[in-house]
Enzyme design. Structure first.
Site, PDB file in Angstrom:
ATOM      1  N   CYS A   7      -9.681 -69.196-104.043  1.00  0.00           N
ATOM      2  CA  CYS A   7     -10.476 -68.461-103.049  1.00  0.00           C
ATOM      3  C   CYS A   7     -11.862 -69.114-102.908  1.00  0.00           C
ATOM      4  O   CYS A   7     -12.398 -69.208-101.802  1.00  0.00           O
ATOM      5  CB  CYS A   7     -10.612 -66.992-103.423  1.00  0.00           C
ATOM      6  SG  CYS A   7      -9.152 -66.003-103.022  1.00  0.00           S
ATOM      7  N   HIS A  46      -5.470 -64.100-100.304  1.00  0.00           N
ATOM      8  CA  HIS A  46      -5.238 -64.104-101.748  1.00  0.00           C
ATOM      9  C   HIS A  46      -3.984 -63.302-102.086  1.00  0.00           C
ATOM     10  O   HIS A  46      -3.925 -62.090-101.879  1.00  0.00           O
ATOM     11  CB  HIS A  46      -6.432 -63.519-102.518  1.00  0.00           C
ATOM     12  CG  HIS A  46      -6.181 -63.506-104.000  1.00  0.00           C
ATOM     13  ND1 HIS A  46      -6.533 -64.565-104.825  1.00  0.00           N
ATOM     14  CD2 HIS A  46      -5.557 -62.606-104.793  1.00  0.00           C
ATOM     15  CE1 HIS A  46      -6.147 -64.290-106.050  1.00  0.00           C
ATOM     16  NE2 HIS A  46      -5.548 -63.106-106.064  1.00  0.00           N
ATOM     17  N   GLY A  93       4.512 -71.424-116.269  1.00  0.00           N
ATOM     18  CA  GLY A  93       3.237 -72.057-116.617  1.00  0.00           C
ATOM     19  C   GLY A  93       2.200 -71.947-115.519  1.00  0.00           C
ATOM     20  O   GLY A  93       1.238 -72.723-115.496  1.00  0.00           O
ATOM     21  N   HIS A 100       0.399 -71.041-104.676  1.00  0.00           N
ATOM     22  CA  HIS A 100       0.175 -72.401-104.184  1.00  0.00           C
ATOM     23  C   HIS A 100       1.459 -73.190-104.300  1.00  0.00           C
ATOM     24  O   HIS A 100       2.296 -72.926-105.164  1.00  0.00           O
ATOM     25  CB  HIS A 100      -0.959 -73.080-104.967  1.00  0.00           C
ATOM     26  CG  HIS A 100      -0.810 -73.020-106.441  1.00  0.00           C
ATOM     27  ND1 HIS A 100      -1.135 -71.905-107.178  1.00  0.00           N
ATOM     28  CD2 HIS A 100      -0.338 -73.923-107.338  1.00  0.00           C
ATOM     29  CE1 HIS A 100      -0.895 -72.132-108.453  1.00  0.00           C
ATOM     30  NE2 HIS A 100      -0.394 -73.346-108.582  1.00  0.00           N
TER      31      HIS A 100
HETATM   32  P1  5GP Z   1      -0.206 -74.223-111.587  1.00  0.00           P
HETATM   33  O1  5GP Z   1       0.073 -74.664-112.991  1.00  0.00           O
HETATM   34  O2  5GP Z   1      -0.963 -72.916-111.526  1.00  0.00           O
HETATM   35  O3  5GP Z   1       1.024 -74.214-110.725  1.00  0.00           O
HETATM   36  O4  5GP Z   1      -1.103 -75.348-110.957  1.00  0.00           O
HETATM   37  C1  5GP Z   1      -2.461 -75.238-110.726  1.00  0.00           C
HETATM   38  C2  5GP Z   1      -2.933 -76.588-110.239  1.00  0.00           C
HETATM   39  O5  5GP Z   1      -4.241 -76.438-109.718  1.00  0.00           O
HETATM   40  C3  5GP Z   1      -2.986 -77.664-111.319  1.00  0.00           C
HETATM   41  O6  5GP Z   1      -2.155 -78.762-110.940  1.00  0.00           O
HETATM   42  C4  5GP Z   1      -4.470 -78.040-111.375  1.00  0.00           C
HETATM   43  O7  5GP Z   1      -4.670 -79.420-111.592  1.00  0.00           O
HETATM   44  C5  5GP Z   1      -4.986 -77.586-110.028  1.00  0.00           C
HETATM   45  N1  5GP Z   1      -6.374 -77.167-110.030  1.00  0.00           N
HETATM   46  C6  5GP Z   1      -6.963 -76.282-110.885  1.00  0.00           C
HETATM   47  N2  5GP Z   1      -8.273 -76.127-110.593  1.00  0.00           N
HETATM   48  C7  5GP Z   1      -8.513 -76.933-109.515  1.00  0.00           C
HETATM   49  C8  5GP Z   1      -9.694 -77.214-108.754  1.00  0.00           C
HETATM   50  O8  5GP Z   1     -10.787 -76.677-108.999  1.00  0.00           O
HETATM   51  N3  5GP Z   1      -9.574 -78.078-107.726  1.00  0.00           N
HETATM   52  C9  5GP Z   1      -8.384 -78.691-107.425  1.00  0.00           C
HETATM   53  N4  5GP Z   1      -8.371 -79.537-106.392  1.00  0.00           N
HETATM   54  N5  5GP Z   1      -7.250 -78.460-108.126  1.00  0.00           N
HETATM   55  C10 5GP Z   1      -7.325 -77.594-109.159  1.00  0.00           C
HETATM   56 ZN    ZN Z   2      -7.475 -66.369-104.519  1.00  0.00          ZN
END
Ligand code: 5GP
Ligand code: ZN
Length: 115
Positions: A7, A46, A93, A100
């Site tokens: 967000c 969100h 995980g 996303h």
């Molecule tokens: P999840 O494990 O929740 O599916 O993936 C979250 C993803 O968000 C991870 O691949 C991580 O590298 C990415 N991520 C987390 N924080 C940030 C951020 O502040 N900026 C960007 N561009 N990616 C982020």
């Molecule tokens: Zn959010």
């Protein structure tokens, strides 16, 4: 939502490398890329987890996938293809609690979907 990193990115409070944007969807580069192409596609609304999706979100989720195709076209990897991964909850995980879609590509990806 406050304290949600995505967000904050959507509101421009955290800088990011934007790839594509519509009124409802934002795509930006993952900060820790797992492949040569690693783009995160997020709804601006969100929604914490896929299990929170409601019937009124169905059109939005459809738009995510057509938007991914537009991104693939724009970024030049539509022909080679790509993989979409969306984590949901503890066993997957999921780290960021704002739904996303990871769009991965730019090389031949492994045959295994999970390890
Ligand atoms: P999840 O494990 O929740 O599916 O993936 C979250 C993803 O968000 C991870 O691949 C991580 O590298 C990415 N991520 C987390 N924080 C940030 C951020 O502040 N900026 C960007 N561009 N990616 C982020
Ligand atoms: Zn959010």
């Amino acid at each position: 939502m406050e304290d949600c990193v995505f967000c904050k990115i959507i509101k421009g409070e955290i800088p990011t490398e934007k790839v594509y944007e519509t009124e409802e969807i934002l795509a930006f580069k993952d900060i820790h890329p797992a492949a040569p192409i690693h783009i995160l596609v997020v709804p601006k609304k969100h929604i914490s987890m896929l299990t929170d999706l409601k019937p009124e979100d169905e059109a939005l989720i459809g738009k995510i996938y057509t938007t991914i195709n537009k991104i693939a076209e724009q970024e030049g990897f539509k022909k080679q293809g790509y993989r979409v991964i969306a984590n949901c909850g503890k066993d997957s995980g999921q780290e960021v609690m704002h739904i996303h879609f990871h769009v991965l590509g730019g090389k031949k990806l492994g045959d295994k979907i999970v390890d």
